[in-house]
Design a protein around this motif. Structure first.
Motif, PDB file in Angstrom:
ATOM      1  N   UNK A 118       0.781  -1.091   0.039  1.00 16.60           N
ATOM      2  CA  UNK A 118      -0.058   0.068   0.011  1.00 16.60           C
ATOM      3  C   UNK A 118       0.916   1.342  -0.023  1.00 16.60           C
ATOM      4  N   UNK A 119       1.184   1.682  -1.299  1.00 19.34           N
ATOM      5  CA  UNK A 119       1.987   2.979  -1.297  1.00 19.34           C
ATOM      6  C   UNK A 119       1.335   4.140  -0.746  1.00 19.34           C
ATOM      7  N   UNK A 177       3.060   6.480  -7.220  1.00 20.31           N
ATOM      8  CA  UNK A 177       3.578   5.607  -8.334  1.00 20.31           C
ATOM      9  C   UNK A 177       4.600   5.125  -8.478  1.00 20.31           C
ATOM     10  N   UNK A 178       5.756   6.055  -7.773  1.00 23.09           N
ATOM     11  CA  UNK A 178       7.177   5.352  -7.953  1.00 23.09           C
ATOM     12  C   UNK A 178       7.414   4.218  -6.888  1.00 23.09           C
ATOM     13  N   UNK A 179       6.525   4.235  -5.732  1.00 24.82           N
ATOM     14  CA  UNK A 179       6.655   3.338  -4.684  1.00 24.82           C
ATOM     15  C   UNK A 179       5.665   1.974  -5.077  1.00 24.82           C
ATOM     16  N   UNK A 184      -4.387  10.957  -2.055  1.00 27.86           N
ATOM     17  CA  UNK A 184      -5.187  10.441  -3.140  1.00 27.86           C
ATOM     18  C   UNK A 184      -4.711  10.696  -4.633  1.00 27.86           C
ATOM     19  N   UNK A 185      -4.611   9.621  -5.563  1.00 31.45           N
ATOM     20  CA  UNK A 185      -4.397   9.802  -6.881  1.00 31.45           C
ATOM     21  C   UNK A 185      -5.844  10.368  -7.585  1.00 31.45           C
ATOM     22  N   UNK A 236      -5.028   5.657 -13.182  1.00 24.02           N
ATOM     23  CA  UNK A 236      -4.966   4.605 -14.549  1.00 24.02           C
ATOM     24  C   UNK A 236      -3.636   4.623 -15.216  1.00 24.02           C
ATOM     25  N   UNK A 237      -2.891   5.406 -15.168  1.00 26.32           N
ATOM     26  CA  UNK A 237      -1.736   5.551 -15.683  1.00 26.32           C
ATOM     27  C   UNK A 237      -0.761   4.626 -14.832  1.00 26.32           C
TER      28      UNK A 237
END
Ligand code: PEP
Ligand code: MN
Length: 350
Positions: free
Chosen positions: A269-270, A281-283, A313-314, A320-321
């Motif tokens: 859970x990043x 995203x990187x993690x 939050x993304x 999606x990316x």
């Protein structure tokens, strides 16, 4: 104590061994594997004299377990556990994605996010109905009212519902309306909650406690399994350290460390691990590269308006990316067999 049955052992031989284990006052946990069944024994306070089991039909060997855990180990089950949630799985060749908001806020919010989650191909929708918060003055979740929305999401989008049980009575409602019981970091050592989840037929997603060692986390999983529920998914979500650039320190080394000891699936859970959207995203990429079986990601249709965990939050497009990228990484890692390499397994602990 661990009783390893011969590959040729029949079902009735296994049943007969289980009966003897129970007759002498212990609990038997038969774990069928690809090549053989092993039977874990719990309920003993001191060492057991294993010789009484050695001559039973179908028994290959009796092994004394010296580590504190008995059921999570590769000794008991050399094959990875695949947790089945209806037609979805966690722990097999497909990367499991569990995504959704931190908390269910209202129907429009939940539906907008569920649409994105479904679009990504993820099978699991997360979202807290009950929200354990650091401050008693912040949004505590919709409570039981949230289930109406959750049930509608499940129905409308066909997603499996993952939500946290903050107390034992919540497990009853998750059993009624949900698919996976989440035990949060703050409750990792709430032993009565662990035992209640252990008596459930639903899989349990067990987050690592904020300051838990690997052993404490695995022993929390043992609490669930000792009650007879073997469908446990471990979730690395970071631990508290001196670092100030991140909400928690996401300990990705726990992924290969668990692989070496346990057959249980482990996800990362990043979102809670970093607390900051730009790090998620990187993690997430790194977690999948480290061999995680899945990810838990927080996504919101309007992150800036989220009632909890807004900063991590993304947006739907970032999410999606992320999913496209981690799927590509997972493909690469699993086609090389890196994630589940046998060479990472520890020698059996006897
Ligand atoms: C959550 O996933 O909603 C949550 C509260 O996470 P954690 O228990 O890891 O803090
Ligand atoms: Mn959250």
């Amino acid at each position: 104590m661990l009783i390893v049955m011969k590959p040729s052992a029949t079902g009735s031989e296994i049943d007969a061994v289980v009966k003897v284990v129970e007759a002498v006052g212990f609990r038997a946990h038969p774990m069928p594997g690809a090549t053989r069944t092993a039977i874990g024994i719990t309920g003993n306070e001191g060492p057991i004299d294993g010789r009484r089991f050695e001559n039973l039909a179908g028994v290959a060997e009796v092994i004394r377990v010296t580590k504190p855990y008995k059921l999570i180990t590769l000794d008991l089950r050399p094959d990875k556990t695949v947790v089945r949630v209806g037609d979805a799985t966690i722990g097999d060749s497909e990367l499991a994605i569990i995504a959704g908001p931190c908390a269910i806020e209202n129907r429009e919010q939940a539906f907008a996010i569920a649409k994105t989650v479904q679009k990504s191909g993820a099978r699991f929708f997360r979202g807290c109905v009950w929200k354990p918060r650091t401050s008693p003055y912040t949004f505590q979740g919709l409570g039981e009212k949230g289930w109406e929305i959750m049930s509608a999401v499940r129905e409308e989008f066909g997603l499996k519902i993952v939500t946290e049980a903050v107390e034992e009575s919540h497990v009853d409602l998750i059993e009624k309306h949900g698919d996976v019981i989440q035990i949060g970091a703050r409750n990792m050592q709430n032993f009565s909650l662990l035992k209640r989840a252990g008596r459930s037929r639903l899989p349990v997603l067990l987050k690592r406690g904020m300051a838990a060692t690997l052993e404490e986390w695995l022993l929390a999983a043992e609490y669930i399994m000792a009650e007879g529920n073997y469908n446990v998914i471990l979730c690395e979500r970071g631990v508290r350290t001196f670092a100030q650039h991140t909400r928690n320190t996401l300990d990705l080394a726990s992924v290969p460390a668990i692989r070496r000891i346990s057959h249980l699936p482990v996800i990362v859970d990043p979102s809670h691990g970093t607390g900051t959207a730009y790090m998620v995203t990187p993690l997430a990429r790194a977690g999948v590269a480290a061999g995680a079986d899945g990810l838990m990601i927080e996504v919101h249709n309007q992150p800036e308006l989220a009632l909890s965990d807004s900063a991590q939050a993304l947006t739907p497009s970032q999410y999606l990316q992320l999913v496209a990228e981690v799927r590509a990484i997972h493909e690469l890692v699993s086609s090389n067999g890196i994630a589940v390499s046998e060479s990472q397994h520890a020698p059996a602990d006897r």
